[in-house]
Design an enzyme around this catalytic site. Sequence first.
Site, PDB file in Angstrom:
ATOM      1  CE  LYS A   1      -3.949  -2.342   0.806  1.00 49.79           C
ATOM      2  NZ  LYS A   1      -3.548  -3.747   0.950  1.00 49.79           N
TER       3      LYS A   1
HETATM    4  C1  LIG Z   1      -4.190  -4.887   0.545  1.00 54.12           C
HETATM    5  C2  LIG Z   1      -3.373  -6.130   0.478  1.00 54.12           C
HETATM    6  C3  LIG Z   1      -3.646  -7.143  -0.435  1.00 54.12           C
HETATM    7  C4  LIG Z   1      -4.813  -7.070  -1.387  1.00 54.12           C
HETATM    8  O1  LIG Z   1      -4.644  -6.066  -2.346  1.00 54.12           O
HETATM    9  P1  LIG Z   1      -5.915  -5.546  -3.179  1.00 54.12           P
HETATM   10  O2  LIG Z   1      -5.422  -4.410  -3.962  1.00 54.12           O
HETATM   11  O3  LIG Z   1      -6.941  -5.176  -2.161  1.00 54.12           O
HETATM   12  O4  LIG Z   1      -6.352  -6.704  -4.019  1.00 54.12           O
HETATM   13  C5  LIG Z   1      -2.800  -8.235  -0.467  1.00 54.12           C
HETATM   14  N1  LIG Z   1      -1.768  -8.355   0.386  1.00 54.12           N
HETATM   15  C6  LIG Z   1      -1.478  -7.408   1.296  1.00 54.12           C
HETATM   16  C7  LIG Z   1      -0.338  -7.604   2.218  1.00 54.12           C
HETATM   17  C8  LIG Z   1      -2.263  -6.260   1.380  1.00 54.12           C
HETATM   18  O5  LIG Z   1      -1.969  -5.317   2.280  1.00 54.12           O
END
Ligand SMILES: *Cc1c(COP(=O)(O)O)cnc(C)c1O
Length: 495
Positions: A110
């Site tokens: 993120k």
């Molecule tokens: C948010 C997240 C995901 C999922 O990503 P999306 O964009 O919601 O599909 C997978 N792994 C981790 C560690 C995350 O923080």
Amino acid sequence: MKFISTRGGECVTGARAIAQGIAADGGLFVPESFPAVSSAELEAMLSMNYAERAAFVLHKYLDEYDYDALKGACEKAYAQFEGGDAAPLVKIDHGLYILELFHGPTCAFKDMALTLLPYLLRTGCDLCGVKEQVLILVATSGDTGKAALEGFKDAPGIKIMVFYPNDGVSKMQKLQMSTQEGENVNVVAVRSNFDDCQTAVKTIFTGEQYKKELLEKGYILSSANSINFGRLAPQIAYYFSAYLDLVSSDQIELGEPVHFAVPTGNFGNILAAYYAKRMGLPVGKLLCASNKNNILTDFIHTGVYDKRREFYKTMSPSMDILISSNLERLLFEICGRDAGRVSSLMRQLKEEGSYSLGEEEKAAVQELFYGDFCGEDETVETIYEFFEEYQYPMDTHTACAMYATDTYRARHEKDKAPVVVVSTASPYKFPQDVMYAITGNDIKDSFKAIKHLNIATAMQVPKNLSKLRDKSVRFTAVADKDKLYPEVLKFIDRK
Ligand SMILES: *Cc1c(COP(=O)(O)O)cnc(C)c1O
């Protein structure tokens, strides 16, 4: 470039799409068309560093942003990543690579977008002449919340409030959020699951009465969730960068297809890969990996999206999601950009709990995506076996994508295209589970687990996680899912 709503109601600039977060009709903003990146441009990008590549891709969509300022913001954002390269590609074996997206301030992918979003949002508001303060509401399954808080802390003219499911995040995630610093931040736990948090926040976003009241108090709402195009755009860049790294390290020739395996929850990360493909990047198959909450796997296999099913809490909590918001953006493309069709599918999902694609639509999804899911035991086994073979520790989310890669390869032996597995979190973010998978030791304390994991794997511990231990908890509020708006008012009325 203009942006339109997937439900047909709006056409705005990129700056407005980011400032606003979500379209007024409840739809998501998508680009009016996909900007192309030519092979000459791809060649030119080979010699760029990560920040330059990101600015180049972003400017294709956000052409009203000043290019040099955008590049400066990318440089500043990605300078916060440990190790010098924001998105390093690690070669594991012939044709198998891991794209590590967890070297940012909060150790999850993120950060790739949320270190940049404050700039995109602030500038977007300025370009649209927004005079009000911006109030960002975030629903998080764990990682978005922390990354958004960290990105926006003490950002001028912006306040941020995060809601997370009280029992639905890992200990480390909870600690990261409850100890957050900054004068403009607030964190509230919700007595429910992520889907309810997301729905409750979306209700505030689309409620005219709420918006009016907040405006009177001098605030406009925006979103740092992946429904905001400002989250999606920076994610497109790392697919380009990974591909270019494969070319410049002589692993592939420019033009050869590469598959990407993505651990998926809200469908934002994998959608960015699809956008990269639509821009002309030679992307092969997209491997969509789920955990035990396998609604997307079923969707890809059957064309039926049915949320009327049990919700499981797993060791990959950021993927514990039944309503993948960004799927709406894919549907829009799959349905030939028919906003009426998308509105109707979304209405069916809301009212009946499911919808079905037509045969042609289903075939279009299957042409693009391979779907599989990884149960809890398989997650542990995958981490263990991979570590045994390659001495590479993976986190629980990444393990789901590795598992899907294994099943894809077993079922498509003739397909020799390289696979890049997208790693979304540091194993140290889920230290107990990873430690258990690798050694069989069940360690209750997160920091002890970090220490032991470090001894077992020799992988460096991210500074920001070890520092957490000494921070004090600032946020302890817990609210019911239908009481989030009063919490918002409490926060902004606080002097
Ligand atoms: C948010 C997240 C995901 C999922 O990503 P999306 O964009 O919601 O599909 C997978 N792994 C981790 C560690 C995350 O923080």
